[in-house]
Design a protein around this motif. Sequence first.
Motif, PDB file in Angstrom:
ATOM      1  N   ALA A 214       0.858  -1.180   0.000  1.00  0.00           N
ATOM      2  CA  ALA A 214       0.000   0.000   0.000  1.00  0.00           C
ATOM      3  C   ALA A 214       0.895   1.232   0.000  1.00  0.00           C
ATOM      4  O   ALA A 214       1.738   1.391   0.887  1.00  0.00           O
ATOM      5  CB  ALA A 214      -0.905  -0.006   1.218  1.00  0.00           C
ATOM      6  N   LEU A 215       0.729   2.064  -1.012  1.00  0.00           N
ATOM      7  CA  LEU A 215       1.505   3.302  -1.086  1.00  0.00           C
ATOM      8  C   LEU A 215       0.667   4.449  -0.553  1.00  0.00           C
ATOM      9  O   LEU A 215      -0.481   4.613  -0.933  1.00  0.00           O
ATOM     10  CB  LEU A 215       1.881   3.627  -2.541  1.00  0.00           C
ATOM     11  CG  LEU A 215       2.796   2.673  -3.290  1.00  0.00           C
ATOM     12  CD1 LEU A 215       3.208   3.299  -4.621  1.00  0.00           C
ATOM     13  CD2 LEU A 215       4.033   2.360  -2.465  1.00  0.00           C
ATOM     14  N   ASP A 216       1.262   5.218   0.326  1.00  0.00           N
ATOM     15  CA  ASP A 216       0.581   6.418   0.822  1.00  0.00           C
ATOM     16  C   ASP A 216       1.612   7.304   1.517  1.00  0.00           C
ATOM     17  O   ASP A 216       2.734   6.862   1.779  1.00  0.00           O
ATOM     18  CB  ASP A 216      -0.543   6.027   1.802  1.00  0.00           C
ATOM     19  CG  ASP A 216      -1.637   7.104   1.887  1.00  0.00           C
ATOM     20  OD1 ASP A 216      -1.445   8.204   1.310  1.00  0.00           O
ATOM     21  OD2 ASP A 216      -2.665   6.835   2.526  1.00  0.00           O
ATOM     22  N   LYS A 217       1.193   8.509   1.809  1.00  0.00           N
ATOM     23  CA  LYS A 217       2.092   9.402   2.546  1.00  0.00           C
ATOM     24  C   LYS A 217       2.070   9.009   4.013  1.00  0.00           C
ATOM     25  O   LYS A 217       1.007   8.766   4.579  1.00  0.00           O
ATOM     26  CB  LYS A 217       1.598  10.844   2.428  1.00  0.00           C
ATOM     27  CG  LYS A 217       1.711  11.450   1.042  1.00  0.00           C
ATOM     28  CD  LYS A 217       1.211  12.885   1.099  1.00  0.00           C
ATOM     29  CE  LYS A 217       0.867  13.462  -0.257  1.00  0.00           C
ATOM     30  NZ  LYS A 217       1.994  13.688  -1.141  1.00  0.00           N
ATOM     31  N   ARG A 218       3.241   8.982   4.616  1.00  0.00           N
ATOM     32  CA  ARG A 218       3.318   8.735   6.051  1.00  0.00           C
ATOM     33  C   ARG A 218       3.109  10.022   6.823  1.00  0.00           C
ATOM     34  O   ARG A 218       2.715  10.009   7.972  1.00  0.00           O
ATOM     35  CB  ARG A 218       4.722   8.233   6.394  1.00  0.00           C
ATOM     36  CG  ARG A 218       4.803   6.757   6.594  1.00  0.00           C
ATOM     37  CD  ARG A 218       6.182   6.414   7.140  1.00  0.00           C
ATOM     38  NE  ARG A 218       6.701   5.226   6.470  1.00  0.00           N
ATOM     39  CZ  ARG A 218       6.249   4.015   6.711  1.00  0.00           C
ATOM     40  NH1 ARG A 218       5.295   3.817   7.602  1.00  0.00           N
ATOM     41  NH2 ARG A 218       6.755   2.991   6.062  1.00  0.00           N
ATOM     42  N   ARG A 219       3.471  11.143   6.190  1.00  0.00           N
ATOM     43  CA  ARG A 219       3.329  12.425   6.894  1.00  0.00           C
ATOM     44  C   ARG A 219       2.758  13.450   5.938  1.00  0.00           C
ATOM     45  O   ARG A 219       2.981  13.387   4.734  1.00  0.00           O
ATOM     46  CB  ARG A 219       4.679  12.903   7.436  1.00  0.00           C
ATOM     47  CG  ARG A 219       5.855  12.212   6.758  1.00  0.00           C
ATOM     48  CD  ARG A 219       7.164  12.702   7.251  1.00  0.00           C
ATOM     49  NE  ARG A 219       8.074  12.715   6.091  1.00  0.00           N
ATOM     50  CZ  ARG A 219       9.256  13.270   6.084  1.00  0.00           C
ATOM     51  NH1 ARG A 219       9.697  13.905   7.139  1.00  0.00           N
ATOM     52  NH2 ARG A 219      10.001  13.230   5.004  1.00  0.00           N
TER      53      ARG A 219
END
Length: 251
Positions: A214-219
């Motif tokens: 799953a790709l997403d922004k951590r911050r």
Amino acid sequence: MSTLLSLRNVWVEFGDRVVLENMNLDIEAGSFVSVVGPSGAGKSSFLRVILGQDAPSRGQILLDGAPLSPECGPDRGVVFQRYSVFPHLAVLENTAFGLECAGSPLLGRLFGSARRKAYAQAEEMLAAVGLGDSLHLYPAQMSGGMQQRLAIAQALIKRPRILLLDEPFGALDPGIRADMHALITRLWSEYGLTIIMVTHDIREAFSLGTRVLALDKRRHDPHAPHRFGATAVYDLPLDKTKAENPSELAA
Ligand SMILES: Nc1ncnc2c1ncn2[C@@H]1O[C@H](COP(=O)(O)OP(=O)(O)OP(=O)(O)O)[C@@H](O)[C@H]1O
Ligand SMILES: [Mg+2]
């Protein structure tokens, strides 16, 4: 299993817009990696750097331990959601085109026995994707599912080891999707492919994949949404003891 592809501190940035940040990942030969994530997360960008269409702005991608060549090599094939076939060519010519181009970059045509060989290979590949009876149709005469079968034949004609799929079944009806799932699963094992598939369909991701990323922004920076990029926030190996396909256990 051995590592086929490694991402080492890979960043993808466009100016001050960070799309992917510091990705570190090893992909095993023979795996089927499903990639999910919200729209705009950078999934297509992730495929493009692996394809070699874009270079990472920082970091390195290794194929068999050696830096990836900057061009799209014959070791990687790709299928997009739609519009990847040539509308002015019939099915057989569409498929042979990749070989004609590779064999004769200037003319894009082969002659004599080289041409016959390319067309025989194209016919064989079309039979493998279920288009053996449609060699002379033009894309406009075909359903969306048939066009995606053609796009898969085009991607596989040069016998890549890695197949990159960007929402390949997203535009298809559910019944046709199920047929395509069976097809891609069969080709994956028959051709010993390593597949990286982007999908918005979480069930598809889990039912086809041996691993789900799953790709997403951590911050997030609310004042500068482009400041941080996405990375793999989840990386789930699926323990598919290949109950559906025991022959692969032996492999
Ligand atoms: N060439 C480019 N120049 C500038 N920004 C870009 C470029 N290519 C992609 N981007 C940006 O990178 C971000 C990620 O785009 P990408 O197409 O990889 O997302 P995605 O996860 O595939 O989205 P979708 O699910 O909608 O297909 C977007 O914000 C997009 O605007
Ligand atoms: Mg995309």
